[in-house]
Motif scaffolding. Structure first.
Motif, mmCIF file in Angstrom:
data_model
loop_
_atom_site.group_PDB
_atom_site.id
_atom_site.type_symbol
_atom_site.label_atom_id
_atom_site.label_comp_id
_atom_site.label_asym_id
_atom_site.label_seq_id
_atom_site.Cartn_x
_atom_site.Cartn_y
_atom_site.Cartn_z
ATOM 1 N N TYR A 163 25.341 32.058 21.442
ATOM 2 C CA TYR A 163 24.516 33.253 21.614
ATOM 3 C C TYR A 163 23.520 33.405 20.468
ATOM 4 C CZ TYR A 163 28.084 34.555 25.044
ATOM 5 O OH TYR A 163 28.951 34.558 26.114
ATOM 6 N N GLU A 164 22.426 34.078 20.771
ATOM 7 C CA GLU A 164 21.392 34.339 19.775
ATOM 8 C C GLU A 164 21.914 35.206 18.627
ATOM 9 O OE1 GLU A 164 18.107 33.488 19.708
ATOM 10 O OE2 GLU A 164 17.847 32.534 21.661
ATOM 11 N N ASN A 165 22.879 36.085 18.916
ATOM 12 C CA ASN A 165 23.374 37.007 17.881
ATOM 13 C C ASN A 165 24.539 36.428 17.093
ATOM 14 O OD1 ASN A 165 25.260 37.133 19.910
ATOM 15 N ND2 ASN A 165 25.469 39.367 19.892
ATOM 16 N N ASP A 166 24.523 35.093 16.914
ATOM 17 C CA ASP A 166 25.417 34.421 15.976
ATOM 18 C C ASP A 166 26.894 34.476 16.384
ATOM 19 O OD1 ASP A 166 25.932 32.855 13.794
ATOM 20 O OD2 ASP A 166 26.031 34.525 12.379
ATOM 21 N N ARG A 167 27.186 33.981 17.539
ATOM 22 C CA ARG A 167 28.558 33.813 18.002
ATOM 23 C C ARG A 167 28.526 32.815 19.153
ATOM 24 N NH1 ARG A 167 29.605 37.277 22.612
ATOM 25 N NH2 ARG A 167 27.699 38.437 23.119
ATOM 26 N N ALA A 168 29.680 32.346 19.557
ATOM 27 C CA ALA A 168 29.757 31.382 20.650
ATOM 28 C C ALA A 168 31.072 31.557 21.373
ATOM 29 C CB ALA A 168 29.608 29.958 20.123
ATOM 30 N N ARG A 169 31.146 30.961 22.561
ATOM 31 C CA ARG A 169 32.396 31.008 23.310
ATOM 32 C C ARG A 169 32.495 29.766 24.185
ATOM 33 N NH1 ARG A 169 31.358 30.419 28.889
ATOM 34 N NH2 ARG A 169 29.462 31.563 29.402
ATOM 35 N N ILE A 170 33.742 29.422 24.523
ATOM 36 C CA ILE A 170 34.008 28.345 25.460
ATOM 37 C C ILE A 170 35.123 28.796 26.387
ATOM 38 C CG2 ILE A 170 35.607 27.186 23.854
ATOM 39 C CD1 ILE A 170 34.580 24.512 25.057
ATOM 40 N N ASP A 171 34.953 28.538 27.684
ATOM 41 C CA ASP A 171 35.982 28.850 28.676
ATOM 42 C C ASP A 171 36.698 27.558 29.032
ATOM 43 O OD1 ASP A 171 34.843 31.335 28.532
ATOM 44 O OD2 ASP A 171 34.270 31.458 30.642
ATOM 45 N N ILE A 172 38.011 27.568 28.917
ATOM 46 C CA ILE A 172 38.834 26.380 29.121
ATOM 47 C C ILE A 172 39.841 26.628 30.241
ATOM 48 C CG2 ILE A 172 40.534 24.834 28.080
ATOM 49 C CD1 ILE A 172 37.926 24.343 26.802
ATOM 50 N N GLN A 173 39.909 25.679 31.161
ATOM 51 C CA GLN A 173 40.895 25.773 32.245
ATOM 52 C C GLN A 173 42.045 24.810 31.962
ATOM 53 O OE1 GLN A 173 39.638 26.150 36.426
ATOM 54 N NE2 GLN A 173 40.915 24.382 36.861
ATOM 55 N N PHE A 174 43.246 25.365 31.841
ATOM 56 C CA PHE A 174 44.442 24.575 31.583
ATOM 57 C C PHE A 174 45.106 24.197 32.907
ATOM 58 C CE2 PHE A 174 43.582 26.989 27.790
ATOM 59 C CZ PHE A 174 43.860 26.109 26.756
#
Length: 238
Positions: A122-133
């Motif tokens: 993200y532009e506002n200095d964070r990130a995410r990842i979605d993981i399927q187990f």
């Protein structure tokens, strides 16, 4: 098609090139250091320099196979030679985030056979990842996962790239670590990003040279996003 210099050297911050097309405030360059939005990584910003003029690049986007550089104001820009220069601090931060997301995806694939459904910086200095187990993972695992990732980062794994024909890539186990193969069928030469002793997967983004460049980070939240799907949210701590 213009030459995408960021694919061979993520650390190159500028280049001397020439303008192939000006369409109002949109510019196509013969070659570029600017990364367009893609794969969850935001575009680069920066400037084009021509003579005594500087033109602010506010957005970069791939359209119909070409990279368009959107300028804040294209007045006084003419066809000819220019210097293209990215905002390095912005790029480098995205490189660190992007590499960290690869570390997480690679580790969880190796440990659980888990696959990413999506990721975003993200532009506002964070990130995410979605993981399927493949199956439900005990909740207490996620409290220790951050330390597992920290250990991998501190081991200073080297990062490299190579390109192979698509048919060869599709035979490499784990080269596609997403639930759905997101690579268009038109792409027949695939760029692979490898983290030594951990991971190799198809990717067109920018990355640091070794995992210790990622630096300090935190997992800010892990939450459910569907059956056996976890969203892992992260921030860099500097």
């Amino acid at each position: 098609m213009e030459k995408e210099l960021f694919l061979t050297n993520s650390y190159q911050t500028s280049c001397e090139t020439f303008i192939e097309e000006i369409n109002e405030n949109k510019v196509i360059l013969h070659e570029t250091v600017f990364y367009p939005s893609g794969g969850g990584q935001p575009f680069d910003t920066g400037i084009l320099k021509q003579g005594n003029h500087e033109f602010k690049v506010i957005k970069v986007k791939r359209e119909q196979g070409k990279i368009f550089h959107y300028l804040e104001d294209a007045k006084n820009l003419v066809m000819g030679e220019v210097t293209a220069q990215i905002n390095w601090n912005r790029r480098y931060r995205f490189m660190r985030y992007h590499t960290l997301l690869h570390v997480i995806a690679g580790h969880l694939y190796n440990k659980f056979g888990a696959l990413a459904t999506s990721s975003e910086i993200y532009e506002n200095d964070r990130a995410r990842i979605d993981i399927q187990f493949e199956e439900e993972i005990a909740e207490d695992y996620f409290s220790s996962m951050e330390q597992e990732i920290y250990k991998i980062v501190e081991e200073n794994h080297k990062i490299s790239t190579r390109s192979l024909p698509r048919e060869e890539v599709e035979k490499i186990p784990g080269s596609i670590k997403t639930v759905i193969n997101l690579l268009p069928t038109s792409i027949q030469e695939i760029r692979l990003v490898a983290i030594s002793e951990l991971d190799e997967q198809a990717c067109g983004g920018t990355h640091v040279k070794s995992t210790n460049e990622i630096g300090a980070f935190s997992f800010t939240k892990v939450k459910n996003k569907g059956k056996h799907i976890k969203r892992i949210e992260i921030i860099l701590n500097d």
